[in-house]
Design a protein around this motif. Structure first.
Motif, mmCIF file in Angstrom:
data_model
loop_
_atom_site.group_PDB
_atom_site.id
_atom_site.type_symbol
_atom_site.label_atom_id
_atom_site.label_comp_id
_atom_site.label_asym_id
_atom_site.label_seq_id
_atom_site.Cartn_x
_atom_site.Cartn_y
_atom_site.Cartn_z
ATOM 1 N N VAL C 24 -4.179 67.743 59.247
ATOM 2 C CA VAL C 24 -3.303 66.915 58.403
ATOM 3 C C VAL C 24 -3.706 67.040 56.937
ATOM 4 O O VAL C 24 -2.871 67.154 56.038
ATOM 5 N N LEU C 26 -5.166 69.606 55.460
ATOM 6 C CA LEU C 26 -4.897 70.894 54.848
ATOM 7 C C LEU C 26 -3.402 71.167 54.682
ATOM 8 O O LEU C 26 -2.997 71.843 53.750
ATOM 9 N N ARG C 27 -2.599 70.620 55.562
ATOM 10 C CA ARG C 27 -1.181 70.926 55.442
ATOM 11 C C ARG C 27 -0.498 70.018 54.425
ATOM 12 O O ARG C 27 0.664 70.199 54.093
ATOM 13 N N GLY C 28 -1.270 69.025 53.941
ATOM 14 C CA GLY C 28 -0.667 67.992 53.102
ATOM 15 C C GLY C 28 0.023 68.511 51.868
ATOM 16 O O GLY C 28 0.948 67.883 51.359
ATOM 17 N N HIS C 29 -0.402 69.660 51.373
ATOM 18 C CA HIS C 29 0.195 70.085 50.110
ATOM 19 C C HIS C 29 1.653 70.526 50.297
ATOM 20 O O HIS C 29 2.427 70.506 49.362
ATOM 21 N N ASN C 30 1.990 70.912 51.506
ATOM 22 C CA ASN C 30 3.341 71.392 51.717
ATOM 23 C C ASN C 30 4.157 70.551 52.688
ATOM 24 O O ASN C 30 5.368 70.585 52.670
ATOM 25 N N GLU C 31 3.483 69.842 53.555
ATOM 26 C CA GLU C 31 4.176 69.008 54.538
ATOM 27 C C GLU C 31 3.623 67.598 54.392
ATOM 28 O O GLU C 31 2.592 67.400 53.761
ATOM 29 N N PRO C 32 4.286 66.622 55.022
ATOM 30 C CA PRO C 32 3.696 65.283 54.986
ATOM 31 C C PRO C 32 2.264 65.319 55.509
ATOM 32 O O PRO C 32 1.966 66.017 56.467
ATOM 33 N N GLY C 33 1.401 64.561 54.856
ATOM 34 C CA GLY C 33 -0.013 64.571 55.236
ATOM 35 C C GLY C 33 -0.853 64.434 53.985
ATOM 36 O O GLY C 33 -0.393 63.898 52.987
ATOM 37 N N GLY C 34 -2.069 64.907 54.059
ATOM 38 C CA GLY C 34 -2.917 64.851 52.873
ATOM 39 C C GLY C 34 -4.236 64.182 53.162
ATOM 40 O O GLY C 34 -4.520 63.769 54.292
ATOM 41 N N GLY C 35 -5.034 64.106 52.119
ATOM 42 C CA GLY C 35 -6.409 63.646 52.272
ATOM 43 C C GLY C 35 -6.497 62.212 52.758
ATOM 44 O O GLY C 35 -7.326 61.894 53.612
ATOM 45 N N ILE C 37 -4.384 60.282 54.527
ATOM 46 C CA ILE C 37 -4.017 60.039 55.923
ATOM 47 C C ILE C 37 -4.999 60.755 56.841
ATOM 48 O O ILE C 37 -5.403 60.227 57.885
ATOM 49 N N PRO C 107 -6.006 81.013 49.472
ATOM 50 C CA PRO C 107 -5.844 80.272 48.210
ATOM 51 C C PRO C 107 -6.828 79.112 48.146
ATOM 52 O O PRO C 107 -6.892 78.300 49.067
ATOM 53 N N VAL C 111 -7.105 71.440 43.278
ATOM 54 C CA VAL C 111 -6.325 70.344 43.850
ATOM 55 C C VAL C 111 -6.640 70.191 45.326
ATOM 56 O O VAL C 111 -6.585 69.096 45.875
ATOM 57 N N ASP C 115 -8.280 66.938 47.127
ATOM 58 C CA ASP C 115 -7.753 66.278 48.321
ATOM 59 C C ASP C 115 -8.854 66.135 49.369
ATOM 60 O O ASP C 115 -8.906 65.144 50.103
#
Lengths: 125, 521, 139, 788
Positions: C24, C26-35, C37, C107, C111, C115
């Protein structure tokens, strides 16, 4: 839609205020939780409402279609949610400690810091 | 996670392309330093012996950075750094003007004083549970609030300093702290929430959060938007933070409960952040609304200073007395804001600066008096004049500085605000100022009489107390020296606060620093 | 609550949740999620493990004090912002590099490290609160 | 003489600098250190003496340095006849006082501190009389207040001394604030900030509608400082100070500051009806009250103290009495009074010091033991009594020249002056003769002549009264004439000489002396009469001060109990009442209400359902009768909010809200199950109605404001920017996340700081063991509770 949300937010705030007017710390705590939700909804509405399209840029596009929801209030709310959750957690534990240490959840009886019948300060010189 | 899919785009439409001068980092550095050190201290939380060695040099560095910042602002005028290199108003701008830089610098000084005093005043438990991390993050919140140019970001810093203050408030291991902390926490939470709500309305009206941007847009929206209601809401929120009457309850309910060094920090800093925000928002963003609501502010100010002074007179406990003295001072600042104009605003700013130093010193003094005299209460204190002549000298200075008598620093803001009040013919406000000053003189004179001059009560003679180490006397002497020096040579702070007021009243320079090219319209 | 069932399912659930939390994050930058959650999920994992095996087991397992982890997260977050001073750009400017590891272009960005900092702060802090509350219960 | 400026500046600061050395000097040289310390005022005295030729030629000397340019305030001084005379008196008598203190305080453990305070006070007083700018005058004025606070409370172990010090501080502090307001009034009315420039603007000032307000404020300052009735009470109480202080405060300094101010303002504010009514009236009352109160005393110092008050009354009366010779009389009397009063106080101190008492009824026959003291006392008394050859005589002649006219007002004030002067005559001789003449009375200590340090002062001052009278020509040329000219604001020539001229004034003088002799002979009866009279009157303003202070304290306690009642419920209620007013009143007052909205018909059914669910959740929380219901209901409204977020395009938010809400409910349950709480929220009906009204008002206010703001056109500039650049520059498709970590990353930095601190704060809250509050001790905390 904003009108209806304004009314809903009014109900949230009214409930929160009513709960916080209670003598009991636990109810005040519930009020604070509801207050937080009310504020979040207010921020949400402040950025105007759009239905269902989350602000995620499709794979085949470089920019977000204009029909998508306004992402800025969402980001602000995320910040605010986290902060209000932190405060809620702190206050919850504080209330608990208050109950433990002071033996009551009635704020009228919490008079340790400002005792009820304090003597006059010395009147002499 | 994809690399750019299209051809190189024009970055200059989105980002600041001008190279970043190292000096611009000064506006970020104080806050960045404090957060970093707070994090480091947290990681070495159990190595208590390291705390002082990290925190005190850190605070020294903070004072130096704030000093450089102030110097740069005083010489070159306001400057801005926008985080993430995004063009304002899209990124979060940090903008230092004289108001912010002055307050940040003064806060740095008292934080250093409190940090040094805390080395002795805070025991191992207090340290293990985070006195120094809390202090660092409190300062991150305070300096962040003074220097940010974004109103939502201002809210975030408010919360940072608020939660840090919660942490500090409960460190003293006394049961009455829980009671004080509960009232403090609930009421302050309401205050910041109201601020957040007001920010939400600001966004709903202007669609922007950058304060310079708002300042530009207010005149365009003035005829349609409910700015007066919004301004009143802002005033209520900031009055709560600043502890202005009638929403000052939290202060006397809690400030006397923690360790005295914590009270000293709070007395110096927390209310001033509220005052700062009130000045920033009401003077710079909504000047005409401030004008319209000035009577409201003036009434609140008059009541705050008179009731604050009376409250101080009613106390036996030195710390509670100091709490009410803080409130009386806030009344003076709010009076300056209510009067407005170059004179009134500069008086308010000068008073805030004076009050930061004087109130911290007042609490530290109370702490020393209680340590030597064995009590916080005027009922039992006595004989300090004989026992601790040096402390008596400090008390003399701090008391008369607080009451606004010469040759100490409290005099000048009082004169300026009084002049401003009489200039606009607000005789009742002037009378309130004078009555408040007189009651404070009586109050503090009585404290001097009872705690210092009165011979020690026979029942109170106890074990001799160890003499103060430099950890305790150093900060007090330093702050007293500031009060005396700027009492005798007030030109520099007066000039700077006048400059700060000028920048607020005509925010062109502030806006210019954020939007050097006129902005992305 | 130290039931046998819980003790049996707790380790796999905890592991699963920890892996999911990283996903969750790692995918946060492009999909719902993030540090944030992600951190919450990870903290919940610790809490569940704590309920099953006791707080001391969790403390032992994570080796560092949760608050030290939170401090580390904040440090990472702050440094991610400050590091741009060396690139001559303002505070918190996103810096991207694409090093090639085993032939795959990965990459890396400030940022993302920021996160990750958020993740650790939430994990440590909320975990600490949860553990502290659970610890009271077993008193 | 511009090159004099640095020297003058040095002289103005010399007392302060020397004050800092005083403790060390006394530690090193004992009481003899005062010889060295006295050099400071002496040098200043000599410096000011060099200005005499210039000033007597009608010039003024000004100088100054930049001080607070940002307030247009300079450290500037202004020497004319008035300020120069004062400066000379302050430094001259100051020199003698420092010497006298050396003897009087000999062996006192805190003699160094005492001399330090005296010198500080001297510096303040000197600065006051030479100040040119208003604010500088005020600064020095207040400095005299706080330094005299230290002096009066010097014997701080005695309660009476502490009380008197506070009394002086409060009364003169009140006056100081009044003065400040008055000065700012003057500044605003005239645009002038310097005394020396005031003279040019007299007409605008007198004709200003604020003249009376300014005058009253300034008089508030002058009258409190100069102990005019009814503010006189602090002055006799200030006798609690050691005698050198009394001698100094009462002769040339502190109390004369008010008179100085009035004299300074006379050219610009005088000669108006208000001035000519208020000053003579209060002065006259003070004169009579002072002398009558003096009669009843038996303590030498108190007798003198009340005559000081009377003399101040006389001076104020004369300053406001706009007839020829009035100003001259005031000037002459001021100088004469400074000399004889200083001398007499020092005599009283000497007697006290040597004989061990200063009760006039317990003293007698000391003339053989203390011949020099007796001589000094006699000379001073002759001047005070206004007998020929002495400066006091000149003053009295001039007074009667000024007062004795045919109209009713003059007759009344002439009578007042005769009574006052006659009584003062009696007291002068009571002080100067009673202890020395008659049969020898046994005193607590066996009296000897004091050391030279102590008699130099009185002898010199008393002799000066004679010298000044005999050599009146010189005195007038250098002192009286320039000073009178300065006070009058126009050239005046003082010509009175000690050779009596037949006429009305002489006749009145004779009557005065005759009356005085009569009272002196019947002093005991007069005293009894006064004691009876004052007992009949009851308590005066002195007791009143105690009542005011304790009343104020009680009032403050009562007020504070109302505004700070210690109950969180009240605090929150007040806050929300204010919030409701804040939201609703301006909306109505300034017409900021929203337009009437249309019925929202664009919502789908499931959206209605979820909104309804949220409302139901809220009501369930409000109505919850047990904990579990409350927690579950709280969860319902929280999850409803999460679904609302989801429905309106906020997936991240919904996700987070869901998670946070779950956690909240879980920890709430975790904690609440451990509390034994009263489940229901009992509110009596009235309370319920009141609370409900506040809540609805607040909710309504937020709703109306939100409707109004969302009806405005919205600026989506920021959002468009984020949408455009989120992917192409910031490399993120989830715009919300990009805002969080990049566009507005600083917010998130603050946010995680909050989260981290919360963790630590909660930890501290749970772990730190609390003790009972010990408000009256400050024992180092020993609580330990860390187990990790």
């Amino acid at each position: 839609m904003e009108t209806l949300f304004s009314l809903l937010i009014g109900v949230f705030f009214a409930s929160a205020v009513y709960l916080m007017l209670s003598k009991h710390t636990v109810r005040i705590l519930l009020g604070i939780a509801i207050l937080g939700n009310g504020v979040n909804l207010l921020l949400f509405t402040a950025g105007r409402l759009t239905r269902e399209i989350p602000p995620i840029i499709p794979f085949d596009s470089d920019v977000l279609p204009s029909a998508a929801a306004n992402p800025l209030p969402q980001a602000l709310i995320l910040t605010a949610i986290v902060i209000s959750f932190s405060f809620f957690a702190f206050l919850l534990v504080l209330t608990y400690r208050g109950y433990q240490e002071l033996g009551t959840d009635n704020t009228d009886e919490m008079r340790l810091a400002e005792p009820k019948d304090e003597s006059l300060p010395p009147l002499g010189y | 996670m994809a690399a750019p899919t299209t051809a190189p785009i024009d970055l200059s439409a989105a980002m600041v392309m001008a190279p970043t001068a190292l000096a611009d980092w000064l506006v970020i550095a104080p806050m960045g330093l404090m957060i970093t050190l707070g994090a480091v201290l947290m990681m070495v939380r159990h190595k208590l012996h390291l705390h002082g060695w990290i925190a005190i040099p850190g605070l020294v560095a903070l004072v130096i950075l704030d000093g450089l910042l102030l110097w740069r602002v005083a010489v070159d005028g306001p400057f801005t750094m926008t985080a993430g290199r995004w063009l304002p108003p899209f990124g979060i701008s940090f903008t230092a003007d004289l108001l912010g830089a002055l307050l940040a610098f003064t806060s740095g000084i008292v934080a250093l004083a409190a940090g040094i005093y805390g080395l002795r005043d805070i025991n191992a438990t207090g340290r293990r549970y985070g006195f120094f991390p809390f202090l660092m993050l409190l300062m991150a919140g305070v300096t962040g609030a003074f220097l940010t140019g974004d109103i939502f970001n201002l809210y975030v810093w408010f919360e940072v300093l608020l939660i840090s203050s919660f942490g500090l408030l409960i460190l003293g291991s006394e049961r009455q702290q829980v009671d004080g902390a509960l009232k403090y926490a609930v009421l302050n939470l309401i205050g910041t929430t109201l601020f957040l709500i007001a920010v939400g309305y600001v966004y709903a009206i202007f669609g922007t959060l950058n304060m310079a941007d708002i300042a530009r847009k207010v005149p365009e929206q003035r005829d349609v938007a409910p700015l007066l209601t919004l301004s009143t809401l802002f005033i209520l929120a900031f009055a709560m933070k600043a502890a202005a009457f009638p929403v000052n309850f939290w202060l006397p309910a809690s400030y006397h409960t923690p360790r005295v060094v914590v009270s000293a920090l709070f007395g110096g800093l927390l209310t001033k952040v509220g005052v700062y925000a009130m000045i920033r928002v009401m003077v710079m963003l909504f000047p005409l609304e401030r004008e319209e609501l000035s009577l409201l502010l003036a009434i609140a100010a008059a009541l705050t200073m008179v009731l604050g002074a009376l409250g101080a007179l009613a106390q036996s406990d030195l710390r509670r007395m100091a709490g009410f003295a803080v409130i009386a001072g806030i009344g003076n600042v709010v009076a300056g804001v209510a009067i407005g104009g170059q004179t009134g605003i500069s008086g308010a700013i000068l008073y805030a600066l004076h009050s930061i130093v004087a109130m911290t010193a007042l609490y530290l003094l109370a702490g020393e008096a209680a340590r030597i005299g064995g009590s916080w209460s005027l009922q039992t204190l006595g004989g300090l004049y004989r026992q601790a002549p040096g402390l008596a000298v400090s008390a003399f200075v701090i008391f008369f500085a607080t009451a606004g008598l010469p040759p100490f620093s409290g005099l000048w803001p009082k004169i300026i605000i009084l002049k401003a009040a009489l200039d606009i013919g607000a005789w009742w406000l002037s009378a309130a100022l004078l009555v408040s000053a007189l009651i404070l003189t009586l109050t503090l004179g009585r404290v001097f009489l009872l705690a210092f001059w009165r011979p020690q009560l026979a029942s109170a003679v106890g074990e001799p107390v160890s003499p103060a180490t430099w950890h305790r006397s150093g900060p007090l002497v330093g702050l007293v020296a500031v009060l005396v020096f700027f009492g005798m040579f007030p030109d520099l702070p007066v000039r700077l606060s006048q400059g700060a007021a000028a920048t607020l009243l005509d925010p062109t320079a502030y806006i210019q620093s954020v939007f050097p090219t006129g902005g992305a319209e | 609550m130290n039931t046998l069932i819980l003790r049996t399912v707790a380790p796999p659930i905890t592991a699963l949740m920890l892996v999911f939390s990283v996903f969750v994050l790692l995918r946060g930058h492009n999909e719902p999620g993030g540090g944030f959650i992600g951190g919450l999920i990870a903290a919940s994992a610790l809490a569940i493990y704590g309920i099953a095996y006791g707080v001391s087991a969790v403390r032992h397992a994570i080796r560092f004090h949760p608050m030290a982890i939170a401090g580390f997260g904040l440090l990472v977050g702050a440094l991610s912002g400050v590091v741009s001073i060396f690139a001559g750009v303002p505070f918190m400017t996103g810096l991207w590099i694409y090093p090639s590891i085993f032939g795959v272009e990965v990459p890396l960005a400030t940022v993302i490290s920021f996160d990750i900092g958020v993740y650790f702060v939430v994990l440590g802090s909320v975990g600490s609160i949860a553990l502290a509350l659970e610890e009271r219960e077993t008193d | 003489m511009a090159d004099q400026a640095p020297l003058t500046l040095l002289c103005l600061f010399l007392p302060f600098l020397t004050a800092l050395l005083a403790p060390a000097a006394v530690r090193r040289f004992g009481h003899g250190g005062s010889w060295g310390l006295a050099l400071a005022p002496l040098l200043a005295f000599l410096h000011f003496l060099t200005f005499l030729p210039q000033i007597s030629a009608g010039e003024v000397v000004t100088g100054g340095y930049a001080w607070v340019p940002s307030l247009n305030l300079s450290f500037s001084w202004f020497l004319d006849g008035l300020s120069l005379t004062f400066a000379l008196l302050i430094t001259g008598i100051g020199t003698l006082i420092v010497l006298y203190s050396g003897g009087y305080m000999k062996g006192h453990p805190q003699q160094g501190r005492f001399l330090c305070f005296i010198l500080l006070f001297m510096g303040a007083m000197l600065g006051l009389v030479v100040s040119d700018s208003f604010l500088m005058l005020f600064v020095y004025w207040e400095l005299t207040s706080i330094t005299s606070f230290l002096l009066i409370g010097f014997d701080h172990e005695r309660e009476a001394a502490r009380r008197s010090a506070l009394q002086a501080l409060v009364v003169t502090g009140l006056g100081g604030l009044s003065l400040l307001a008055g000065l700012i009034f003057l500044w605003n009315m005239t645009g002038v900030t310097q005394l020396s420039l005031l003279v040019n603007v007299d007409d605008t000032l007198r004709n200003s509608p604020f003249y009376l307000a300014a005058l009253l404020l300034l008089l508030g300052g002058a009258f409190t400082k100069s102990a005019q009735f009814p503010f006189h009470f602090w002055l006799p109480n200030a006798m609690e100070a050691p005698t050198p202080v009394s001698a100094y405060l009462h002769s040339a300094t502190m109390v004369k500051a008010g008179v100085y101010l009035l004299m300074r303002l006379n050219p610009v504010m005088g000669a108006t009806p208000a001035w000519e009514i208020l000053l003579p009236f209060f002065g006259g009352v003070t004169l009579i009250a002072g002398t009558l109160l003096a009669i009843r005393q038996t303590d030498l110092k108190l007798m003198l103290a009340y005559t000081t008050m009377a003399s101040l009354g006389l001076l104020v009366m004369l300053t406001g009495f706009d007839t020829p010779h009035a100003v001259e009389a005031a000037v002459l009397y001021l100088v004469a009074h400074s000399l004889f009063k200083g001398a007499l106080f020092m005599v009283a101190g000497l007697v006290d010091h040597e004989a061990g008492t200063r009760d006039v009824t317990k003293l007698g026959g000391l003339r053989g033991d203390m011949p020099i003291t007796f001589a000094a006392a006699l000379l001073a008394a002759l001047s005070m009594g206004g007998l020929p050859l002495f400066l006091g005589f000149l003053a009295k002649e001039e007074i009667y020249y000024a007062l004795a006219h045919g109209d009713l007002r003059s007759i009344v004030f002439t009578l007042v002056a005769i009574v006052g002067n006659g009584l003062m005559f009696a007291i002068a001789f009571a002080v100067a003769l009673k202890p020395f003449l008659g049969p020898h009375v046994e005193t607590p200590k066996h009296a000897h002549e004091g050391p030279p340090l102590m008699w130099i002062g009185p002898a010199l001052l008393a002799s000066l009264g004679l010298v000044g009278g005999v050599l009146s020509g010189v005195a007038h040329r250098f002192v009286s004439t320039p000073m009178a000219s300065a006070v009058a604001g126009e050239p005046r020539l003082v010509e009175i000489s000690t050779i009596p001229h037949l006429g009305m004034p002489l006749l009145l003088s004779v009557i005065t002396v005759a009356f005085g002799v009569l009272v002196y002979l019947r002093l005991d009866q007069a005293r009894d009469m006064m004691v009876r009279l004052l007992t009949a009157i009851g308590s005066g303003p002195d007791r009143g001060f105690d009542h005011v202070v304790s009343g104020l304290v009680r009032l403050s306690v009562a007020v504070t109990r109302i505004v700070q009642p210690g109950r969180l419920e009240i605090y929150i209620t007040v806050t929300f009442v204010l919030l409701a007013l804040t939201l609703l009143v301006p909306s109505f007052l300034y017409g900021e209400l929203p337009d009437m909205p249309t019925w929202p018909d664009e919502l789908y059914f499931h959206e209605w359902a979820i909104i309804l669910l949220a409302v139901i959740g809220l009501f369930a929380v409000l109505r919850a009768s047990d904990r579990l219901t409350a927690i579950v209901s709280l969860g319902i409204q929280g999850f409803a909010v999460a679904v609302i977020f989801l429905l309106f395009g906020a997936a991240d938010l919904a996700f987070t809200q869901f998670m946070v809400e779950t956690l909240s409910v879980v920890i709430l349950a975790l904690v609440m199950t451990r509390l034994r709480l009263s489940p229901r929220d009992h509110r009596p009906p009235r309370q319920f109605a009141f609370d409900a009204a506040i809540s609805i008002a607040c909710g309504l206010g937020f709703t109306l404001l939100l409707m109004k703001t969302t009806q405005l056109p919205f600026n989506l500039e920021l959002t468009e920017f984020f949408n455009t650049y989120s992917k192409v520059i910031a490399h993120g498709a989830n715009v919300v996340n990009v805002i969080l970590v990049d566009f507005r990353g600083t917010d998130t930095l603050g946010e995680i700081a909050v989260v981290m601190i919360t963790g630590l704060a909660v930890l501290a809250l749970i772990r730190v063991r609390l003790r009972d509050p010990l408000p009256d001790t400050n024992v180092e905390t020993t609580a330990e509770g860390d187990r990790s």
